[in-house]
Design an enzyme around this catalytic site. Structure first.
Site, mmCIF file in Angstrom:
data_model
loop_
_atom_site.group_PDB
_atom_site.id
_atom_site.type_symbol
_atom_site.label_atom_id
_atom_site.label_comp_id
_atom_site.label_asym_id
_atom_site.label_seq_id
_atom_site.Cartn_x
_atom_site.Cartn_y
_atom_site.Cartn_z
ATOM 1 N NE ARG A 53 34.807 -34.274 19.457
ATOM 2 C CZ ARG A 53 35.179 -35.488 18.734
ATOM 3 N NH1 ARG A 53 35.363 -36.681 19.503
ATOM 4 N NH2 ARG A 53 35.414 -35.351 17.646
ATOM 5 N N GLY A 54 31.674 -34.311 18.204
ATOM 6 C CA GLY A 54 31.403 -35.399 17.045
ATOM 7 C C GLY A 54 29.952 -35.308 16.930
ATOM 8 C CB ALA A 55 28.357 -35.034 13.376
ATOM 9 C CD GLN A 202 38.906 -31.894 17.578
ATOM 10 O OE1 GLN A 202 40.077 -31.413 17.223
ATOM 11 N NE2 GLN A 202 37.769 -31.136 17.366
ATOM 12 C CG ASP A 243 31.115 -32.296 11.810
ATOM 13 O OD1 ASP A 243 32.312 -32.495 11.352
ATOM 14 O OD2 ASP A 243 30.650 -32.289 12.907
ATOM 15 C CG ASN A 253 35.513 -34.352 8.802
ATOM 16 O OD1 ASN A 253 34.533 -34.506 9.833
ATOM 17 N ND2 ASN A 253 36.553 -34.907 8.868
ATOM 18 C CE LYS A 254 37.136 -30.293 14.172
ATOM 19 N NZ LYS A 254 36.351 -29.168 14.354
HETATM 20 O O1 MRU Z 1 34.647 -30.248 16.335
HETATM 21 P P1 MRU Z 1 34.431 -31.510 16.594
HETATM 22 O O2 MRU Z 1 35.327 -32.390 17.424
HETATM 23 O O3 MRU Z 1 32.942 -31.767 17.083
HETATM 24 O O4 MRU Z 1 34.528 -32.193 15.117
HETATM 25 C C1 MRU Z 1 34.291 -33.624 14.826
HETATM 26 C C2 MRU Z 1 34.382 -34.042 13.323
HETATM 27 O O5 MRU Z 1 34.924 -33.246 12.602
HETATM 28 C C3 MRU Z 1 34.255 -35.600 12.901
HETATM 29 O O6 MRU Z 1 34.931 -35.802 11.991
HETATM 30 C C4 MRU Z 1 32.628 -35.488 12.682
HETATM 31 O O7 MRU Z 1 31.928 -34.936 13.589
HETATM 32 C C5 MRU Z 1 32.417 -36.724 12.430
HETATM 33 S S1 MRU Z 1 32.253 -37.827 13.722
HETATM 34 C C6 MRU Z 1 31.604 -39.250 13.528
#
Ligand code: MRU
Length: 368
Positions: A53-55, A202, A243, A253-254
Site C-alpha cells: 500500500r502507499g501510492a 498505518q 495519494d 491523503n489518508k
Molecule cells: O491506504 P494507504 O495505506 O495506501 O494510504 C497511504 C497514504 O495515505 C499515504 O500517505 C500516501 O499514499 C502517500 S505514500 C508516500
C-alpha cells in the site's frame, strides 16, 4: 532502509529473475514476512488486500503486475486485460493509473515477443526512479528541517506525520519520511510525532516500525492529539504524504490529514506535503469535488487486530453489533492550508502555476 542491519526495499524482483517479492505489510509490526507474487492476479490481490500500500508502491506493484501478465499472455488483449484488472484494485492513488499508463503506452507498439522483457525492464526502471525521486525529496525537505534546527540551536526538531508515507509506502526512503531520515543521518536532532491513523493504524504499525528500525526517535499518538501538541508549541512542522495532488494544489491523503492541516493553520505550524511527481494529476482541476475517495469495509472500523501477551495475533470487535459504520479512506486538504509541496524538483507553492512550471511534461501526458 535497514531492517535489523540488512538493507531492504519494499518490493524487488526475485532471484529467479521473474517473480516479485514484497514485504507483506498486513503482518507488520508483529511479523516480518516476504510475499512472492507470481502472476498478475496475485499482484492485483496484493494491492487490493493492502499487502502492499502507499501510492508510489501501489504504482510500482502495478508495473510489476503488468510484467507478470506479459510473462503469461503477451497479446494486445493480454495487455488490456492486465491493465483493467490492476486499475480496478484501488481508486484514489493516482500513481496506480500513472504506472499502468506508462506500461501500456510502452508495450502497445512492441511486437508481442518483445513485451515480456520490455515490461520487466520498465517496471525495474519505475521502481528505481521512485528511489531517485524520493532521494530528491529528502534533499529538498532537509533544507526545511535544517532551517528550523538553525533557529533553535541544540534543540530537537519535532515533526508530526500522518499515516505511513515512509519507505514501506514507496520503494525506498519514503516521501514524508525521506527528509526526516536524511536529517537524522546527518546528525540533526529530530523527533517524530506519529499519528496512529485509525482505522488501519498505518502510523502505529508501519511508521513507528520503520522509524524504530532506523533509530529515529518517535512517539506514537492517538489521532486526535495533534491539535493539542500544536497549541503547546510541541510541533515545529508537519510533513505528510499524498495519494493525489490536483492541478490546483489540493492534496488528497489518508483520512484525518485535513483535520491536521486545519489545526496547523490555526496554530501557525508549517504544513508540508511531500510528493513524487507521478502523484500529480493535472486532469483534476479541483481536488475536493473531483478526486474519488475510496470507501473501505466496515470491519476495519468495527475490529482491531493485535498481539496477545502470549504471542497470538487476535482480532477483536470494538463497536457494538449492529451499529452502522462509515469508512472513508481519504480526505482532501485544500491548497490554501498547504505551506508547500516538497517535490524532487524543489519546494513548490500549492498552486497550478507552480506545479505546471515545475512539471510541464506531466501536463502534456495528462492531455493524452
Ligand atoms: O491506504 P494507504 O495505506 O495506501 O494510504 C497511504 C497514504 O495515505 C499515504 O500517505 C500516501 O499514499 C502517500 S505514500 C508516500
Amino acid at each position: 532502509m535497514k531492517v535489523d542491519g540488512r538493507h531492504f526495499r519494499s518490493i524487488w524482483r526475485g532471484t529467479d529473475g521473474w517473480s516479485v517479492s514484497a514485504i507483506d505489510q498486513r503482518r507488520l509490526p508483529h511479523e516480518f514476512v516476504i510475499a512472492r507474487l507470481t502472476n498478475c492476479v496475485e499482484a492485483a490481490e496484493a494491492i487490493r488486500s493492502m499487502l502492499v500500500r502507499g501510492a508510489p508502491l501501489i504504482g510500482a506493484t502495478a508495473a510489476y503486475g503488468m510484467a507478470l501478465a506479459m510473462k503469461d499472455d503477451r497479446s494486445d488483449a493480454g495487455v488490456d486485460r492486465a491493465y483493467q484488472m490492476l486499475i480496478a484494485t484501488r481508486p484514489t492513488a493516482i500513481n496506480l493509473k500513472w504506472a499502468l499508463d506508462e506500461m501500456r503506452r510502452m508495450l502497445r507498439p512492441l511486437a508481442p515477443s518483445a513485451r515480456s522483457d520490455a515490461a520487466y525492464a520498465r517496471a525495474d526502471d519505475i521502481a528505481e526512479e521512485d528511489v531517485g525521486i524520493n532521494r530528491g525529496i529528502a534533499e529538498n525537505g532537509l533544507a526545511l528541517i535544517e532551517a528550523i534546527a538553525a533557529a533553535k540551536p541544540g534543540e530537537t526538531v519535532n515533526v508530526l506525520t500522518h499515516c505511513n508515507a515512509g519507505w514501506l509506502a514507496t520503494v525506498d526512503w519514503g516521501t514524508a519520511t525521506a527528509p526526516i531520515y536524511l536529517a537524522h543521518d546527518r546528525g540533526i536532532k529530530v523527533h517524530v510525532w506519529v499519528d496512529e491513523t485509525r482505522p488501519r493504524n498505518q502510523g502505529a504499525s508501519l511508521t513507528a516500525w520503520e522509524l524504530g528500525h532506523h533509530g529515529v526517535p518517535h512517539t506514537v499518538i492517538p489521532d486526535n492529539t495533534g491539535g493539542h501538541l500544536m497549541q503547546h508549541g510541541k510541533v515545529d512542522l508537519a510533513i505528510v504524504g499524498t495519494d493525489r495532488v490536483a492541478a490546483n494544489g489540493d492534496v488528497c491523503n489518508k483520512i484525518g490529514t485535513y483535520l491536521k492541516a486545519l489545526a496547523a493553520h490555526d496554530n501557525g505550524v508549517p504544513f508540508y506535503v511531500a510528493l513524487p511527481s507521478p502523484t500529480i494529476d493535472f486532469t483534476v482541476a479541483d481536488g475536493i469535488t473531483q478526486i474519488p475517495i475510496e470507501q473501505r469495509g466496515a470491519e476495519e472500523v468495527t475490529h482491531m487486530t493485535g498481539r496477545t501477551p502470549d504471542g497470538r495475533i487476535e482480532t477483536v470487535r470494538i463497536v457494538p453489533e449492529g451499529s452502522p459504520v462509515a469508512n472513508y479512506a481519504f480526505d482532501v486538504t485544500p491548497a490554501r492550508l498547504v505551506t508547500g509541496l516538497i517535490t524532487e524538483r524543489g519546494v513548490l507553492k500549492a498552486d497550478r502555476a507552480s506545479l505546471a512550471a515545475a512539471f510541464p511534461e506531466r501536463i502534456a501526458t495528462a492531455a493524452e
